[in-house]
Design a protein around this motif. Structure first.
Motif, short mmCIF file in Angstrom:
data_model
loop_
_atom_site.label_atom_id
_atom_site.label_comp_id
_atom_site.label_asym_id
_atom_site.label_seq_id
_atom_site.Cartn_x
_atom_site.Cartn_y
_atom_site.Cartn_z
N GLY A 238 40.76 64.30 -32.52
CA GLY A 238 41.55 63.30 -31.84
C GLY A 238 41.08 63.11 -30.42
O GLY A 238 40.31 63.91 -29.88
N VAL A 239 41.51 62.00 -29.80
CA VAL A 239 41.17 61.70 -28.42
C VAL A 239 42.41 61.11 -27.74
O VAL A 239 43.31 60.58 -28.40
N GLU A 240 42.44 61.20 -26.42
CA GLU A 240 43.52 60.58 -25.67
C GLU A 240 42.99 59.97 -24.39
O GLU A 240 41.99 60.42 -23.82
N LEU A 241 43.65 58.91 -23.96
CA LEU A 241 43.33 58.21 -22.72
C LEU A 241 44.62 58.05 -21.93
O LEU A 241 45.68 57.80 -22.50
N GLU A 242 44.51 58.16 -20.60
CA GLU A 242 45.69 58.01 -19.76
C GLU A 242 45.33 57.24 -18.50
O GLU A 242 44.27 57.48 -17.90
N ALA A 243 46.19 56.32 -18.12
CA ALA A 243 45.97 55.52 -16.91
C ALA A 243 47.28 55.38 -16.16
O ALA A 243 48.36 55.34 -16.76
N ASN A 244 47.18 55.31 -14.83
CA ASN A 244 48.38 54.98 -14.06
C ASN A 244 48.47 53.46 -13.91
O ASN A 244 47.64 52.72 -14.44
N MET A 245 49.47 53.01 -13.18
CA MET A 245 49.72 51.58 -13.05
C MET A 245 48.55 50.86 -12.39
O MET A 245 48.16 49.77 -12.80
N TYR A 246 47.96 51.47 -11.37
CA TYR A 246 46.85 50.84 -10.67
C TYR A 246 45.65 50.68 -11.60
O TYR A 246 45.02 49.61 -11.66
N GLU A 247 45.30 51.74 -12.33
CA GLU A 247 44.14 51.69 -13.22
C GLU A 247 44.32 50.66 -14.33
O GLU A 247 43.40 49.90 -14.64
#
Length: 263
Positions: A238-247
């Motif tokens: 599996g893989v995961e990606l995470e971003a905040n509001m700016y990104e």
């Protein structure tokens, strides 16, 4: 993103939230799709504040397949069109936990699919289900934004959430024994550029108050991943990606990903 969605996100943005989109695949291409909201930060920051009224503890789990089976005799009396509309809810599951003492507020909507094309039916199933507990999310937000609780506004709340649950349509997704890919559509890029917040800066203290996470789990081991922001899970399946509001706001292709499986 639509204006109603931006209002929803803007309100959560002031308090903190993780919005999690997750897909689990089986070898035959079937699987499950889920969108979850973890609003525990909103509970913590609203603790003792008049802006977020106290809520009773909630622990709800609705399996719509079981509900339809229990009501099958009554449903059989309905017109064929109504029967089909209700049957479309069968793959849907809903869970919600709210606990003031533990400062927990978590909601998840899951949808089982036979093929990836089935995911396009997810938003309509949510709308048909008309889950009353969804107002547990919207009611505190209505108080903070000054929205009326009139019946037509409540309907708009449901439509706004349905818009959000349609976001899976913003991506082209493929999966087979060789690999997995998910890329944002050109139409979604154009829409995001129209709604882009040009005032949000990378060092904005509020940029991390809302986080978007996408998690993909496979029946095959991951060999390589194209996106440099992606993390391979510890079991290599599996893989995961995470971003905040700016990104997320400044890079429409932040979540684009191609995964190659070991052969």
């Amino acid at each position: 993103m639509r204006n109603t969605l931006l209002l929803l996100l803007g309100t959560i943005f002031l308090t903190g939230c993780e919005i999690r989109e997750e897909m689990h695949f089986n070898a035959d291409g079937s699987g499950s799709y889920e969108i979850g909201f973890d609003m525990s930060e909103m509970m913590k920051m609203g603790n003792g504040s008049d802006s977020v009224p106290p809520s009773k503890s909630i622990d709800t789990l609705i399996n719509f397949a079981e509900f339809l089976d229990r009501k099958k005799d009554s449903i059989a009396q309905l017109p064929k069109g109504e029967q089909d509309k209700l049957e479309a809810m069968r793959p849907l599951r809903f869970s919600m936990k709210v606990n003031d003492e533990q400062q927990q507020m978590d909601m998840r909507l899951g949808y089982a699919f036979e093929t990836l094309d089935d995911i396009s039916k997810f938003a309509e199933a949510v709308k048909t289900a008309n889950i009353k507990e969804l107002d547990q999310i919207m009611d505190p937000m209505s108080n903070m934004t000054g929205m009326s609780a009139e019946p037509d506004t409540i309907g708009q709340k449901q439509d706004g959430l349905t818009d959000f649950f349609s976001m899976s349509k913003s991506f082209n997704t493929t999966f087979n024994a060789s690999g997995f890919s998910r890329t944002i559509t050109q139409e979604a890029i154009v829409e995001m550029q129209k709604k882009k917040d040009t005032t949000l800066q990378e060092d904005d203290p509020f940029a991390n108050m809302i986080r978007f996470k996408q998690v993909y789990k496979f029946p095959f081991r991951v060999k390589s991943v194209s996106n440099p922001h992606a993390k391979i899970l510890s079991d290599f399946k599996g893989v995961e990606l995470e971003a905040n509001m700016y990104e997320a706001n400044n890079d429409p292709e932040f979540f684009n990903i191609e995964v190659v499986f070991e052969q």
